[in-house]
Design a protein around this motif. Structure first.
Motif, mmCIF file in Angstrom:
data_model
loop_
_atom_site.group_PDB
_atom_site.id
_atom_site.type_symbol
_atom_site.label_atom_id
_atom_site.label_comp_id
_atom_site.label_asym_id
_atom_site.label_seq_id
_atom_site.Cartn_x
_atom_site.Cartn_y
_atom_site.Cartn_z
ATOM 1 N N MET A 125 1.859 -30.116 65.990
ATOM 2 C CA MET A 125 2.294 -28.729 66.088
ATOM 3 C C MET A 125 1.278 -27.830 66.772
ATOM 4 O O MET A 125 1.650 -26.854 67.421
ATOM 5 C CB MET A 125 2.595 -28.174 64.694
ATOM 6 C CG MET A 125 3.767 -28.847 64.027
ATOM 7 S SD MET A 125 4.035 -28.257 62.352
ATOM 8 C CE MET A 125 4.346 -26.532 62.631
ATOM 9 N N THR A 126 -0.005 -28.122 66.638
ATOM 10 C CA THR A 126 -1.022 -27.227 67.173
ATOM 11 C C THR A 126 -0.926 -27.021 68.682
ATOM 12 O O THR A 126 -1.146 -25.907 69.138
ATOM 13 C CB THR A 126 -2.434 -27.679 66.762
ATOM 14 O OG1 THR A 126 -2.606 -29.049 67.066
ATOM 15 C CG2 THR A 126 -2.655 -27.471 65.286
ATOM 16 N N MET A 142 1.794 -26.853 70.388
ATOM 17 C CA MET A 142 2.959 -25.997 70.610
ATOM 18 C C MET A 142 2.655 -24.544 70.252
ATOM 19 O O MET A 142 3.277 -23.628 70.779
ATOM 20 C CB MET A 142 4.154 -26.489 69.787
ATOM 21 C CG MET A 142 4.638 -27.863 70.191
ATOM 22 S SD MET A 142 6.166 -28.395 69.383
ATOM 23 C CE MET A 142 5.818 -28.176 67.661
ATOM 24 N N TYR A 143 1.708 -24.334 69.337
ATOM 25 C CA TYR A 143 1.347 -22.996 68.875
ATOM 26 C C TYR A 143 -0.173 -22.833 68.940
ATOM 27 O O TYR A 143 -0.844 -22.729 67.925
ATOM 28 C CB TYR A 143 1.826 -22.785 67.433
ATOM 29 C CG TYR A 143 3.293 -23.058 67.249
ATOM 30 C CD1 TYR A 143 4.246 -22.126 67.646
ATOM 31 C CD2 TYR A 143 3.732 -24.259 66.693
ATOM 32 C CE1 TYR A 143 5.591 -22.371 67.485
ATOM 33 C CE2 TYR A 143 5.085 -24.513 66.526
ATOM 34 C CZ TYR A 143 6.005 -23.567 66.918
ATOM 35 O OH TYR A 143 7.340 -23.818 66.755
ATOM 36 N N PRO A 144 -0.741 -22.788 70.149
ATOM 37 C CA PRO A 144 -2.201 -22.816 70.278
ATOM 38 C C PRO A 144 -2.924 -21.598 69.704
ATOM 39 O O PRO A 144 -4.099 -21.683 69.385
ATOM 40 C CB PRO A 144 -2.421 -22.926 71.784
ATOM 41 C CG PRO A 144 -1.175 -22.379 72.391
ATOM 42 C CD PRO A 144 -0.074 -22.696 71.439
ATOM 43 N N HIS A 145 -2.253 -20.478 69.548
ATOM 44 C CA HIS A 145 -2.910 -19.263 69.052
ATOM 45 C C HIS A 145 -2.543 -18.960 67.604
ATOM 46 O O HIS A 145 -2.756 -17.855 67.125
ATOM 47 C CB HIS A 145 -2.557 -18.072 69.942
ATOM 48 C CG HIS A 145 -2.918 -18.301 71.376
ATOM 49 N ND1 HIS A 145 -4.223 -18.406 71.814
ATOM 50 C CD2 HIS A 145 -2.148 -18.501 72.463
ATOM 51 C CE1 HIS A 145 -4.239 -18.643 73.111
ATOM 52 N NE2 HIS A 145 -2.989 -18.704 73.528
ATOM 53 N N THR A 146 -2.002 -19.936 66.917
ATOM 54 C CA THR A 146 -1.559 -19.751 65.542
ATOM 55 C C THR A 146 -2.598 -20.272 64.566
ATOM 56 O O THR A 146 -3.168 -21.341 64.760
ATOM 57 C CB THR A 146 -0.227 -20.492 65.312
ATOM 58 O OG1 THR A 146 0.740 -19.986 66.225
ATOM 59 C CG2 THR A 146 0.266 -20.308 63.907
ATOM 60 N N ASN A 147 -2.846 -19.500 63.537
ATOM 61 C CA ASN A 147 -3.692 -19.957 62.436
ATOM 62 C C ASN A 147 -2.783 -20.555 61.377
ATOM 63 O O ASN A 147 -1.807 -19.923 60.969
ATOM 64 C CB ASN A 147 -4.488 -18.805 61.829
ATOM 65 C CG ASN A 147 -5.512 -18.265 62.787
ATOM 66 O OD1 ASN A 147 -6.170 -19.019 63.489
ATOM 67 N ND2 ASN A 147 -5.647 -16.961 62.821
ATOM 68 N N PHE A 148 -3.077 -21.755 60.958
ATOM 69 C CA PHE A 148 -2.280 -22.427 59.950
ATOM 70 C C PHE A 148 -2.928 -22.259 58.586
ATOM 71 O O PHE A 148 -4.134 -22.407 58.442
ATOM 72 C CB PHE A 148 -2.136 -23.920 60.267
ATOM 73 C CG PHE A 148 -1.285 -24.190 61.477
ATOM 74 C CD1 PHE A 148 0.097 -24.265 61.352
ATOM 75 C CD2 PHE A 148 -1.856 -24.367 62.721
ATOM 76 C CE1 PHE A 148 0.889 -24.508 62.455
ATOM 77 C CE2 PHE A 148 -1.074 -24.607 63.826
ATOM 78 C CZ PHE A 148 0.308 -24.677 63.689
#
Length: 81
Positions: free
Chosen positions: A14-15, A17-23
């Motif tokens: 998933m990372t 696909m969403y490079p600017h997302t904090n999980f």
């Protein structure tokens, strides 16, 4: 948000696909996780689900087995331990 035990196993997919997302990863105690997962499957199995004692060890991706509760391995792969 999503609440699915498989996400910790697939978060590396998933990372990108969403490079600017904090999980934010929330974890249950491994025994509580196994108990809940086992009870969910047993309660939805028409009464023929194997005993919990037969679930110690490893199995497939959707298997209710104790080895899937080793969250530290997946977190270490993400550099989070």
């Amino acid at each position: 948000g999503l609440k699915c035990p498989n996400l910790i196993e697939n978060i590396g997919l998933m990372t990108p696909m969403y490079p600017h997302t904090n999980f934010i990863i929330g974890l249950r105690h491994p025994i509580k996780w196994f108990e809940s997962f086992y009870n969910f499957r047993a309660n939805n199995s028409n009464g023929n689900y194997p005993a919990a004692e037969t679930k110690i060890g490893s199995g497939g991706i959707a298997a209710v087995v104790t080895d899937r509760a080793q969250f530290h391995i997946k977190l270490a792969a993400l550099g989070k331990t």
